[in-house]
Scaffold this active site. Structure first.
Site, PDB file in Angstrom:
ATOM      1  N   GLY A   1       5.712  41.994 -34.742  1.00 21.11           N
ATOM      2  CA  GLY A   1       5.753  41.941 -33.585  1.00 21.11           C
ATOM      3  C   GLY A   1       5.360  40.889 -32.978  1.00 21.11           C
ATOM      4  N   SER A   2       4.596  40.423 -31.961  1.00 20.11           N
ATOM      5  CA  SER A   2       4.270  39.107 -31.427  1.00 20.11           C
ATOM      6  C   SER A   2       3.011  38.519 -32.358  1.00 20.11           C
ATOM      7  CB  SER A   2       3.729  39.259 -29.935  1.00 20.11           C
ATOM      8  OG  SER A   2       2.855  39.860 -29.785  1.00 20.11           O
TER       9      SER A   2
ATOM     10  N   CYS B   1      13.605  38.037 -34.640  1.00 19.22           N
ATOM     11  CA  CYS B   1      12.487  37.088 -34.884  1.00 19.22           C
ATOM     12  C   CYS B   1      13.161  35.959 -35.690  1.00 19.22           C
ATOM     13  CB  CYS B   1      11.335  37.963 -35.650  1.00 19.22           C
ATOM     14  SG  CYS B   1      11.936  38.880 -37.108  1.00 19.22           S
TER      15      CYS B   1
ATOM     16  N   GLY C   1      -0.328  40.252 -33.653  1.00 18.09           N
ATOM     17  CA  GLY C   1      -0.943  40.106 -35.019  1.00 18.09           C
ATOM     18  C   GLY C   1      -2.406  39.709 -35.017  1.00 18.09           C
TER      19      GLY C   1
ATOM     20  N   GLU D   1       4.263  40.168 -39.687  1.00 13.59           N
ATOM     21  CA  GLU D   1       5.535  39.652 -39.552  1.00 13.59           C
ATOM     22  C   GLU D   1       5.774  39.331 -38.124  1.00 13.59           C
ATOM     23  OE1 GLU D   1       8.876  38.676 -39.164  1.00 13.59           O
ATOM     24  OE2 GLU D   1       8.887  39.191 -41.121  1.00 13.59           O
TER      25      GLU D   1
HETATM   26  C1  UN1 Z   1      13.336  40.872 -37.087  1.00  7.85           C
HETATM   27  O1  UN1 Z   1      14.018  40.194 -36.129  1.00  7.85           O
HETATM   28  O2  UN1 Z   1      12.236  41.205 -36.940  1.00  7.85           O
HETATM   29  O3  UN1 Z   1      17.402  38.272 -40.874  1.00  7.85           O
HETATM   30  C2  UN1 Z   1      14.129  41.184 -38.477  1.00  7.85           C
HETATM   31  C3  UN1 Z   1      17.695  38.859 -39.883  1.00  7.85           C
HETATM   32  C4  UN1 Z   1      17.430  40.327 -40.212  1.00  7.85           C
HETATM   33  C5  UN1 Z   1      16.053  40.953 -39.866  1.00  7.85           C
HETATM   34  C6  UN1 Z   1      15.325  40.251 -38.507  1.00  7.85           C
HETATM   35  N1  UN1 Z   1      17.881  40.613 -41.450  1.00  7.85           N
HETATM   36  O4  UN1 Z   1      17.827  38.347 -38.879  1.00  7.85           O
END
Ligand code: UN1
Length: 500
Positions: free
Chosen positions: A231-232, A287, A236, A253
């Site tokens: 998440g953000s 992300c 975290g 993450e």
């Molecule tokens: C995410 O955005 O939390 O590499 C994961 C990627 C994807 C996973 C993204 N396999 O863009």
């Protein structure tokens, strides 16, 4: 297929998904698709207790047998790929190809974990003492708490769950409040796999529906050995210290602010295609989305021409329609954050193309936007901030060292890429003094990582690694065993103690 049929196909009873106080809206049109009952913190603790009981039994099941359960889960996912992918589209707003792609990522990690279930091995290490053997043993860890975000509502859970299950752990999953239905669908598929498996203990997977207080119950509970949270960075910063306080393990993450360097020798067509997928795919809500372009002055105009053309032809629309590339933002708050970032970019000298609301008449309760291309005179404050929306900041550079410095000069460290055909640049980019991110690619974009590699990043991204490579080690505890098969008791470091 309408949403009720979809839920039924996936093993859920639509009637049980109403009457609660957690509304679930589809970002496609804002329609209410379910109202779920939320769990209380006490219920969360009871689930953790049940998961802990399940762990105590599951840890004794041989790992290859545990792998069989994950293999069966993979089969369920293969069979229901289209239906689950579509539910991801309905609940998270992803285009069909990306919804199904996400389920494919789940299938891939299940396959990986099945193989892994026969490869959970440690080292044997040379002992300094005669007649001694030293080795590492990997044991199951405990209950794994998974906190997942709306943007990858099912794949990120599976990265954690598939590994945790073969490692001998049980799982308590708190999905985003925006995407609980896909989580319940995964649970229903998992239950089918369990039924076929036969003799697994009860309580291996719990799904926790609720908000902050239920999440806190998970984070604070000492029986949860590992909290894996996506998440953000703000989230975290709250979760990390709380878990550390009780000496639990944390796998974070968090945010990314991913850049692509485009060097003078780059194949610009390839670069433009990679940038388009990275920046506008998933409406900029990965992300790993590409948020910054650092392009050499000599090719900046040529690249921008290609990007402007690609942006103009990227169709914004209903993610279930064939031909749509850019679906909606998840909700109004995401739209407001995007507009605020664009206003700041303008104030900091940026020139914005795109970024306007789209399809407002057709979908008054949904938040479609045209992706924004923003030329910036420098890497200003707003560029260093992650905005979860399709905004791409383009900046120019003169020499390679400057480009590398810019790439690394943001607080986040998830993904990065360079487009170049110059071997020296490519090697420097991936070297110790190159990109400081957890992912550093050459001639491919920043998003769409395969499951085989470890996934995660540095700095404000949180340092965790999930998915492939040896990420499984975070889901197990390591024991160092020294075994003396001699008739003497020599001490290490040559110490003489007592009468000999
Ligand atoms: C995410 O955005 O939390 O590499 C994961 C990627 C994807 C996973 C993204 N396999 O863009």
């Amino acid at each position: 297929m309408n949403t009720n049929d979809l839920l039924t196909t996936l093993g859920l009873n639509p009637e049980l998904l109403s009457g609660g106080d957690l509304p679930v809206h589809s970002p496609i049109d804002g329609a209410l698709v379910a109202s779920l009952h939320q769990h209380t913190p006490d219920q969360a603790r009871a689930m953790i207790g049940s998961a802990h009981e399940a762990f105590l039994a599951w840890r004794n099941v041989p790992a290859p047998r545990r792998g069989e359960l994950v293999r069966l889960l993979g089969e369920e996912l293969r069979e229901h790929k289209q239906a689950l992918g579509r539910l991801v589209s309905v609940e998270a707003g992803k285009i069909t190809a990306e919804g199904e792609g996400e389920v494919q990522e789940m299938i891939d990690i299940c396959d990986f974990a099945v193989g892994l279930s026969r490869q959970l091995y440690g080292l044997t290490i040379a002992s300094e003492r005669p007649g001694h053997r030293m080795m590492e043993t990997w044991h199951p860890l405990g209950v794994v708490g998974v906190i997942s975000a709306f943007n990858f509502p099912v794949a990120v859970w599976s990265w954690n769950a598939a590994l945790a299950l073969v490692c001998g752990d049980s799982v308590v999953w708190k999905p985003s409040e925006k995407t609980p239905l896909t989580a319940l669908a995964c649970q229903a598929l998992f239950e089918r796999a369990l039924a076929r498996f036969g003799d697994a203990p009860d309580g291996l997977l719990h799904v926790l529906i609720g908000g902050r207080d239920t999440g806190e119950a998970l984070v604070n509970d000492e029986r949860v050995a590992l909290v894996s949270a996506t998440g953000s960075t703000r989230m975290g910063r709250e979760v990390g210290p709380r878990v550390a306080q009780r000496f639990g393990r944390c796998l974070l993450e968090l945010g990314g602010n991913n850049a692509i360097i485009v060097a003078p020798s780059a194949d610009l067509d390839m670069a433009a295609r990679g940038i388009l997928f990275g920046a506008v795919g998933t409406a900029g809500q990965r992300c790993t989305s590409t948020r910054r372009i650092i392009v050499h002055r000599s090719v900046a105009e040529a690249l921008l021409d290609k990007l402007r053309q690609a942006y103009a032809s990227a169709r914004v629309g209903n993610p279930l329609d064939a031909g749509t590339l850019v679906g909606p933002l998840v909700d109004r708050a995401a739209y407001d954050a995007m507009q605020s970032a664009l206003a700041q970019a303008r104030a900091q000298g940026g020139t914005v193309t795109g970024g306007e609301r789209q399809l407002a008449e057709q979908y008054p309760d949904a938040w479609y936007v045209s992706p924004a291309l923003v030329e910036m005179p420098a890497q200003t404050e707003i560029v260093c901030h992650e905005t979860f929306a399709p905004i791409l900041y383009v900046m120019r550079y003169e020499d390679f060292d400057e480009a590398l410095r810019m790439q690394n000069a943001v607080p986040q460290g998830l993904s990065s890429a360079i487009f170049t055909t110059d071997l020296r640049e490519a090697e420097r980019f991936t070297s110790a003094a190159g990109s400081d991110c957890g992912i550093a690619n050459v001639n491919i974009g920043t998003s769409g990582a395969e499951i085989g590699g470890a996934f995660g990043g540095e700095k404000e991204t949180g340092g965790g690694r999930e998915s492939g490579s040896d990420s499984w080690k975070a889901y197990m505890r390591r024991a160092t065993n020294t075994i003396n098969y001699s008739r003497e008791l020599p001490l290490a470091q040559g110490i003489k103690f007592g009468d000999d």
